[in-house]
Scaffold this motif. Structure first.
Motif, short mmCIF file in Angstrom:
data_model
loop_
_atom_site.label_atom_id
_atom_site.label_comp_id
_atom_site.label_asym_id
_atom_site.label_seq_id
_atom_site.Cartn_x
_atom_site.Cartn_y
_atom_site.Cartn_z
N TYR A 144 0.82 -1.21 0.00
CA TYR A 144 0.00 0.00 0.00
C TYR A 144 0.86 1.27 0.00
N GLY A 145 1.93 1.25 0.78
CA GLY A 145 2.76 2.44 0.89
C GLY A 145 3.68 2.65 -0.29
N GLU A 146 3.70 1.69 -1.22
CA GLU A 146 4.62 1.76 -2.36
C GLU A 146 3.94 2.25 -3.63
N CYS A 147 2.61 2.41 -3.61
CA CYS A 147 1.90 2.77 -4.83
C CYS A 147 0.76 3.73 -4.49
N SER A 148 0.21 4.37 -5.51
CA SER A 148 -0.85 5.36 -5.27
C SER A 148 -2.21 4.70 -5.09
N GLU A 149 -2.45 3.60 -5.83
CA GLU A 149 -3.72 2.89 -5.72
C GLU A 149 -3.48 1.39 -5.84
N PHE A 150 -4.43 0.62 -5.29
CA PHE A 150 -4.33 -0.84 -5.29
C PHE A 150 -5.72 -1.43 -5.50
N HIS A 151 -5.79 -2.51 -6.30
CA HIS A 151 -7.05 -3.24 -6.47
C HIS A 151 -6.75 -4.74 -6.49
N GLY A 152 -7.43 -5.48 -5.61
CA GLY A 152 -7.24 -6.92 -5.54
C GLY A 152 -8.49 -7.66 -5.97
N VAL A 153 -8.29 -8.82 -6.63
CA VAL A 153 -9.39 -9.63 -7.14
C VAL A 153 -9.21 -11.07 -6.71
N ASP A 154 -10.28 -11.71 -6.24
CA ASP A 154 -10.23 -13.13 -5.88
C ASP A 154 -11.62 -13.72 -5.98
N PHE A 155 -11.69 -15.04 -6.20
CA PHE A 155 -12.97 -15.70 -6.41
C PHE A 155 -13.57 -16.28 -5.13
#
Length: 228
Positions: free
Chosen positions: A69-80
Motif C-alpha cells: 500500500y505504501g509503495e503505490c498510489s492505488e491498489f485493487h485486488g481480485v479473488d474468487f
C-alpha cells in the motif's frame, strides 16, 4: 481444488491470515521472516513507484497485498473466494484507494472497464492453479488490454525440473504435474513458462528466492516485461 480454496478459509480463524491461504509449513503459518523475504522480492522486482496503480490477481485475503500500500498510489485486488474477499474487505480495504473485488480472475480480466489505470500487476502463489486456457487468457489480456502495465510479478511457481525435490515419497506423480486442480497445480519448467509468456506478448526473467526461503528448493518467480 477450487472448492477447497473456497471452503478451507471457513475452517480457519478470522485472524489466521496465512493459514487461510495455506501459506504454511507442516500446517503452521510461515514466519514473519519468510513473509519479509516474499515482500522484499516483490517490491524489488516490480520496482514500485509512488504513482503506480497495482493490480493483484488472486489476492486472497489481502494479507500480502497490504505490504504494498505504501509503495503505490492505488491498489485493487481480485479473488474468487467469498470468504477471503470478505476478510480482505474487513481487515485491509481502505477505500477508495485500496479496494478488493469478488470475481473469478478469468472473468475479471476480460470485463474490467478501466484497464488503462493499472501500471503494475502481481499474482502470488496462485497462477499454477489457473487452467491452461485461463493462464493464457490472463497473460494475453494483461498484454493487449491492460496497455499501461509495464511489469508483472508472478510468484511461487512450481518448477517441473525440480519436482523430485518436492515429491520425495518414491511414488509416480507424473499425472498430477499438469493438472491445475492438483495439490500444487500445474508445474512448468522455466523453458515452458518462457514460451507461454512469449506467446502472450511478454519477455520473462526468472528469479530464485534465497536458500533460507521455505520453498526455494522447488519454486521460482518470474518477472514479465513487454516484448520489444
Amino acid at each position: 481444488m477450487e472448492s477447497d480454496f473456497k471452503e478451507h478459509p471457513k475452517k480457519v480463524a478470522d485472524n489466521d491470515f496465512w493459514g487461510q491461504v495455506k501459506r504454511t509449513v507442516h500446517g503452521q503459518p510461515v514466519s514473519q521472516e519468510q513473509i519479509d523475504m516474499i515482500v522484499g522480492s516483490v517490491r524489488s522486482s516490480l520496482t514500485l513507484r509512488p504513482d503506480d496503480v497495482l493490480l493483484d490477481l488472486a489476492c486472497g485475503n489481502g494479507a500480502l497485498s497490504q505490504y504494498f500500500y505504501g509503495e503505490c498510489s492505488e491498489f485493487h485486488g481480485v479473488d474468487f473466494s467469498e470468504v477471503l474477499i470478505a476478510r480482505a474487505k474487513q481487515y485491509f480495504e481502505e477505500r477508495p484507494r485500496r479496494s478488493f473485488e469478488l470475481s473469478d480472475v478469468g472473468s475479471y480480466i476480460v470485463s474490467e472497464s478501466n484497464p488503462e489505470r493499472f501500471t503494475k500487476a502481481l499474482c502470488y502463489g496462485s497462477f499454477s492453479y489457473f487452467p491452461e486456457e485461463v493462464a493464457r487468457l490472463v497473460l494475453t489480456n494483461l498484454s493487449c488490454k491492460f496497455k499501461r502495465i509495464e511489469r508483472v510479478f508472478i510468484g511461487n511457481l512450481p518448477d517441473l525440473d525440480r519436482q523430485a525435490f518436492f515429491y520425495t515419497d518414491g511414488l509416480d506423480h507424473t499425472q498430477e504435474l499438469k493438472e491445475f486442480n492438483s495439490k500444487i497445480g500445474i508445474w512448468r519448467s522455466e523453458a515452458e513458462f518462457r514460451l507461454l509468456a512469449q506467446d502472450c506478448g511478454w519477455e520473462a526473467e526468472f528469479k530464485r528466492m534465497p536458500k533460507e526461503y521455505y520453498a526455494a528448493h522447488y519454486r521460482y518467480d518470474v518477472i514479465l516485461t513487454r516484448k520489444a
